[in-house]
Motif scaffolding. Structure first.
Motif, PDB file in Angstrom:
ATOM      1  N   TRP A  62       0.836  -1.205   0.000  1.00 13.01           N
ATOM      2  CA  TRP A  62       0.000   0.000   0.000  1.00 13.01           C
ATOM      3  C   TRP A  62       0.869   1.252   0.000  1.00 13.01           C
ATOM      4  CZ3 TRP A  62      -0.241   3.878   3.698  1.00 13.01           C
ATOM      5  CH2 TRP A  62      -1.264   4.829   3.527  1.00 13.01           C
ATOM      6  N   LEU A  63       1.898   1.244   0.818  1.00 14.56           N
ATOM      7  CA  LEU A  63       2.780   2.401   0.937  1.00 14.56           C
ATOM      8  C   LEU A  63       3.448   2.736  -0.392  1.00 14.56           C
ATOM      9  CD1 LEU A  63       3.715   4.310   3.203  1.00 14.56           C
ATOM     10  CD2 LEU A  63       5.646   2.793   3.569  1.00 14.56           C
ATOM     11  N   MET A  64       3.729   1.718  -1.191  1.00 14.33           N
ATOM     12  CA  MET A  64       4.348   1.922  -2.498  1.00 14.33           C
ATOM     13  C   MET A  64       3.341   2.391  -3.553  1.00 14.33           C
ATOM     14  SD  MET A  64       7.021  -1.260  -2.692  1.00 14.33           S
ATOM     15  CE  MET A  64       7.750  -0.748  -4.247  1.00 14.33           C
ATOM     16  N   GLY A  65       2.056   2.414  -3.197  1.00 18.05           N
ATOM     17  CA  GLY A  65       1.036   2.853  -4.136  1.00 18.05           C
ATOM     18  C   GLY A  65       0.652   1.803  -5.154  1.00 18.05           C
ATOM     19  N   LEU A  66       0.951   0.553  -4.859  1.00 20.72           N
ATOM     20  CA  LEU A  66       0.618  -0.534  -5.778  1.00 20.72           C
ATOM     21  C   LEU A  66      -0.827  -0.970  -5.580  1.00 20.72           C
ATOM     22  CD1 LEU A  66       3.903  -2.579  -5.325  1.00 20.72           C
ATOM     23  CD2 LEU A  66       3.271  -1.137  -7.279  1.00 20.72           C
ATOM     24  N   PRO A  67      -1.446  -1.512  -6.614  1.00 21.60           N
ATOM     25  CA  PRO A  67      -2.820  -2.005  -6.466  1.00 21.60           C
ATOM     26  C   PRO A  67      -2.899  -3.109  -5.405  1.00 21.60           C
ATOM     27  CG  PRO A  67      -2.173  -1.974  -8.778  1.00 21.60           C
ATOM     28  CD  PRO A  67      -0.934  -1.681  -7.969  1.00 21.60           C
ATOM     29  N   LEU A  68      -4.025  -3.183  -4.751  1.00 24.17           N
ATOM     30  CA  LEU A  68      -4.259  -4.208  -3.747  1.00 24.17           C
ATOM     31  C   LEU A  68      -4.019  -5.587  -4.342  1.00 24.17           C
ATOM     32  CD1 LEU A  68      -5.331  -4.864  -0.886  1.00 24.17           C
ATOM     33  CD2 LEU A  68      -7.609  -4.927  -1.876  1.00 24.17           C
ATOM     34  N   GLY A  69      -3.137  -6.367  -3.720  1.00 22.32           N
ATOM     35  CA  GLY A  69      -2.841  -7.710  -4.170  1.00 22.32           C
ATOM     36  C   GLY A  69      -1.811  -7.812  -5.284  1.00 22.32           C
ATOM     37  N   HIS A  70      -1.228  -6.704  -5.684  1.00 27.37           N
ATOM     38  CA  HIS A  70      -0.254  -6.704  -6.782  1.00 27.37           C
ATOM     39  C   HIS A  70       0.868  -7.718  -6.529  1.00 27.37           C
ATOM     40  CE1 HIS A  70       1.748  -4.981 -10.274  1.00 27.37           C
ATOM     41  NE2 HIS A  70       2.861  -4.902  -9.581  1.00 27.37           N
ATOM     42  N   VAL A  71       1.310  -7.796  -5.292  1.00 24.31           N
ATOM     43  CA  VAL A  71       2.322  -8.779  -4.888  1.00 24.31           C
ATOM     44  C   VAL A  71       1.728  -9.767  -3.884  1.00 24.31           C
ATOM     45  CG1 VAL A  71       4.539  -9.096  -3.708  1.00 24.31           C
ATOM     46  CG2 VAL A  71       4.253  -7.208  -5.326  1.00 24.31           C
ATOM     47  N   THR A  72       0.912  -9.267  -2.979  1.00 26.14           N
ATOM     48  CA  THR A  72       0.415 -10.113  -1.890  1.00 26.14           C
ATOM     49  C   THR A  72      -0.593 -11.167  -2.333  1.00 26.14           C
ATOM     50  OG1 THR A  72      -1.255  -8.456  -1.343  1.00 26.14           O
ATOM     51  CG2 THR A  72       0.837  -8.357  -0.128  1.00 26.14           C
ATOM     52  N   ALA A  73      -1.176 -11.030  -3.507  1.00 27.07           N
ATOM     53  CA  ALA A  73      -2.147 -12.022  -3.978  1.00 27.07           C
ATOM     54  C   ALA A  73      -1.542 -13.009  -4.974  1.00 27.07           C
ATOM     55  CB  ALA A  73      -3.345 -11.320  -4.617  1.00 27.07           C
ATOM     56  N   VAL A  74      -0.225 -12.943  -5.173  1.00 24.69           N
ATOM     57  CA  VAL A  74       0.424 -13.883  -6.088  1.00 24.69           C
ATOM     58  C   VAL A  74       0.561 -15.226  -5.364  1.00 24.69           C
ATOM     59  CG1 VAL A  74       2.515 -14.389  -7.405  1.00 24.69           C
ATOM     60  CG2 VAL A  74       1.666 -12.037  -7.264  1.00 24.69           C
ATOM     61  N   PRO A  75      -0.031 -16.268  -5.907  1.00 27.75           N
ATOM     62  CA  PRO A  75       0.008 -17.574  -5.226  1.00 27.75           C
ATOM     63  C   PRO A  75       1.431 -18.133  -5.127  1.00 27.75           C
ATOM     64  CG  PRO A  75      -1.548 -17.605  -7.082  1.00 27.75           C
ATOM     65  CD  PRO A  75      -0.803 -16.320  -7.145  1.00 27.75           C
ATOM     66  N   GLY A  76       1.693 -18.777  -3.998  1.00 23.23           N
ATOM     67  CA  GLY A  76       2.944 -19.499  -3.827  1.00 23.23           C
ATOM     68  C   GLY A  76       4.125 -18.698  -3.319  1.00 23.23           C
ATOM     69  N   LEU A  77       3.962 -17.390  -3.135  1.00 26.78           N
ATOM     70  CA  LEU A  77       5.082 -16.588  -2.633  1.00 26.78           C
ATOM     71  C   LEU A  77       5.081 -16.568  -1.115  1.00 26.78           C
ATOM     72  CD1 LEU A  77       5.013 -13.422  -4.927  1.00 26.78           C
ATOM     73  CD2 LEU A  77       6.545 -15.394  -5.089  1.00 26.78           C
ATOM     74  N   THR A  78       6.248 -16.738  -0.532  1.00 25.90           N
ATOM     75  CA  THR A  78       6.373 -16.617   0.922  1.00 25.90           C
ATOM     76  C   THR A  78       6.410 -15.142   1.292  1.00 25.90           C
ATOM     77  OG1 THR A  78       8.782 -16.540   0.905  1.00 25.90           O
ATOM     78  CG2 THR A  78       7.745 -18.746   1.004  1.00 25.90           C
ATOM     79  N   ARG A  79       6.243 -14.853   2.574  1.00 29.02           N
ATOM     80  CA  ARG A  79       6.338 -13.474   3.055  1.00 29.02           C
ATOM     81  C   ARG A  79       7.692 -12.880   2.678  1.00 29.02           C
ATOM     82  NH1 ARG A  79       8.398 -10.683   7.308  1.00 29.02           N
ATOM     83  NH2 ARG A  79       7.192  -8.899   7.999  1.00 29.02           N
ATOM     84  N   GLY A  80       8.756 -13.650   2.860  1.00 27.14           N
ATOM     85  CA  GLY A  80      10.093 -13.172   2.523  1.00 27.14           C
ATOM     86  C   GLY A  80      10.243 -12.850   1.042  1.00 27.14           C
ATOM     87  N   GLN A  81       9.682 -13.690   0.204  1.00 28.29           N
ATOM     88  CA  GLN A  81       9.744 -13.439  -1.236  1.00 28.29           C
ATOM     89  C   GLN A  81       8.934 -12.196  -1.612  1.00 28.29           C
ATOM     90  OE1 GLN A  81       8.318 -17.352  -2.345  1.00 28.29           O
ATOM     91  NE2 GLN A  81      10.348 -17.962  -3.088  1.00 28.29           N
ATOM     92  N   GLN A  82       7.783 -12.029  -0.975  1.00 25.82           N
ATOM     93  CA  GLN A  82       6.974 -10.840  -1.236  1.00 25.82           C
ATOM     94  C   GLN A  82       7.735  -9.572  -0.859  1.00 25.82           C
ATOM     95  OE1 GLN A  82       3.381 -11.597   0.969  1.00 25.82           O
ATOM     96  NE2 GLN A  82       2.496 -12.858  -0.648  1.00 25.82           N
ATOM     97  N   LEU A  83       8.362  -9.584   0.310  1.00 31.67           N
ATOM     98  CA  LEU A  83       9.132  -8.410   0.740  1.00 31.67           C
ATOM     99  C   LEU A  83      10.330  -8.156  -0.163  1.00 31.67           C
ATOM    100  CD1 LEU A  83       8.948  -8.785   4.617  1.00 31.67           C
ATOM    101  CD2 LEU A  83       7.866  -7.009   3.216  1.00 31.67           C
ATOM    102  N   GLN A  84      10.953  -9.214  -0.638  1.00 36.47           N
ATOM    103  CA  GLN A  84      12.076  -9.060  -1.557  1.00 36.47           C
ATOM    104  C   GLN A  84      11.613  -8.419  -2.866  1.00 36.47           C
ATOM    105  OE1 GLN A  84      14.102 -12.692  -2.590  1.00 36.47           O
ATOM    106  NE2 GLN A  84      15.836 -11.600  -3.464  1.00 36.47           N
TER     107      GLN A  84
END
Length: 107
Positions: A62-84
Motif C-alpha cells: 500500500w505504501l508503495m502505491g501498488l494495487p491491492l494484491g499486486h504482490v500479496t495475492a500472487v500464489p505461492g510466494l512466501t512473506r520473505g519473497q513478497q518483501l524481496q
C-alpha cells in the motif's frame, strides 16, 4: 517511538480510513496517502514468529502505491519473497516523475 515499538499487532481495517491511533505524528501523511490511493491503510504490523510486531507485507504494498494484491495475492510466494519483490520494486509515481523529468531534458 517508531511505528513498531510498544504496539500490539493491529486488526484488519473495516472502514474507509485506518484508525487514527495507529499513526501518531504520521497521521497527516497517512491520511493524504489514503486519499491518493483511494483506500484505507492496512494494518502496519502483525505478530512475528516470536510474538513481537513486524511490518506487514500489505502495508508495504500500500505504501508503495501498488494495487491491492499486486504482490500479496500472487500464489505461492512466501512473506520473505513478497518483501524481496517489493524491496526490489519501483514506486510507480516516482518512476513516472523520473521519466517525465528525463523527457523534459530533450537529451
Amino acid at each position: 517511538m517508531t511505528i513498531l515499538e510498544g504496539r500490539e499487532p493491529e486488526a484488519a481495517v473495516t472502514g474507509p480510513r485506518s484508525p487514527a491511533h495507529w499513526w501518531g505524528e504520521y497521521l497527516p501523511a497517512i491520511r493524504q496517502w489514503e486519499d491518493v490511493t483511494g483506500r484505507a491503510a492496512p494494518p502496519p504490523t502483525e505478530a512475528g514468529r516470536k510474538g513481537g510486531p513486524r511490518v506487514t507485507v500489505e502495508w508495504v504494498e500500500w505504501l508503495m502505491g501498488l494495487p491491492l494484491g499486486h504482490v500479496t495475492a500472487v500464489p505461492g510466494l512466501t512473506r520473505g519473497q513478497q518483501l524481496q519483490i517489493l524491496g526490489n520494486g519501483v514506486v510507480p509515481q516516482q518512476a513516472t516523475t523520473a521519466f517525465a523529468a528525463l523527457l523534459d531534458l530533450e537529451v
